[in-house]
Design an enzyme around this catalytic site. Sequence first.
Site, mmCIF file in Angstrom:
data_model
loop_
_atom_site.group_PDB
_atom_site.id
_atom_site.type_symbol
_atom_site.label_atom_id
_atom_site.label_comp_id
_atom_site.label_asym_id
_atom_site.label_seq_id
_atom_site.Cartn_x
_atom_site.Cartn_y
_atom_site.Cartn_z
ATOM 1 C CG HIS A 35 33.818 67.828 31.875
ATOM 2 N ND1 HIS A 35 32.666 67.999 32.609
ATOM 3 C CD2 HIS A 35 33.423 67.284 30.694
ATOM 4 C CE1 HIS A 35 31.622 67.596 31.896
ATOM 5 N NE2 HIS A 35 32.054 67.156 30.740
ATOM 6 C CB SER A 183 27.036 62.512 35.595
ATOM 7 O OG SER A 183 26.014 62.955 34.724
#
Length: 286
Positions: A35, A183
Amino acid sequence: MTTTVVESIPELRSRLQNHRNTGLVPTMGALHAGHTRLIETARTQCDPVVVSIFVNPLQFDRKDDLDRYPRTLDSDVELCEELSVDLIFAPSAAEMYPAPPLCTVEVGRIADHLCGPFRPGHFRGVATVVMKLLQIVQPHRAYFGEKDAQQLAVIRRVVADLNVPTAIVEVPTVREPDGLAMSSRNRLLSGPQRASATVLYEALREAARQIAERQRDPAVIKRTATDRIGRTPGVRLEYFEIVDPEEMQPVSRIDGPVRVAGAIWVGSTRLIDNMLCVPPVCPAVS
Ligand code: PAF
């Protein structure tokens, strides 16, 4: 800098109304280095940058998976502040779905393979929430990770088919030093599970090597990967497929760029990963 957290759609809309270069990074929170890369890319191209954090119930096919999904809003806000995010949009489920939706986005055959058959309704849920976020934020660009290649293909197609005026920006997968794709689910793995989880990346690398060495038969590549993953204790293979990169349909021969993608279960955690592989062009015969 202070990042403003907004929970209501009208407030978000009013804060964004005079902006012409808004970037949106849609997330479900539990932010990690993948992110960070999305946000940093958005930061170089857009102003303001909005990060949405919403664990979307519509895209979970299993309630236990939805319940187990990590929720870490406080540390997510801290990271967004460090990355100079202007706004976090963190709506409640009631704000996003005041009533169960009657209108959803069907995505057709892009969902027929890879994750689609194993997660019924998942891509309808993703396409629907992303469409809603694009309507709410009206960003000029929206940022998605290559790690979720099928999701990206779905979103590209939704935006093209429904004439949404947002540029979709693909950001490369960020990996741990041993290759494991970043993840939010990695934090659910125990130590031994974390060690086994790299087998998917290793199988993808092996597939990429076979394609680079002119193996054209997907069945041969799938067999190699299946054997390798099958020998790894505590890991169960869900699928390993070779598909065309736009519509995610399995290919019968590798004659151009393909997306090699897999999903494994490590204990009760499901992990996915993929690689784009381009076979070498045959030298011209003179
Ligand atoms: O990739 C995700 O985190 C989600 O699927 C997304 C795109 C934020 C939609 O809920």
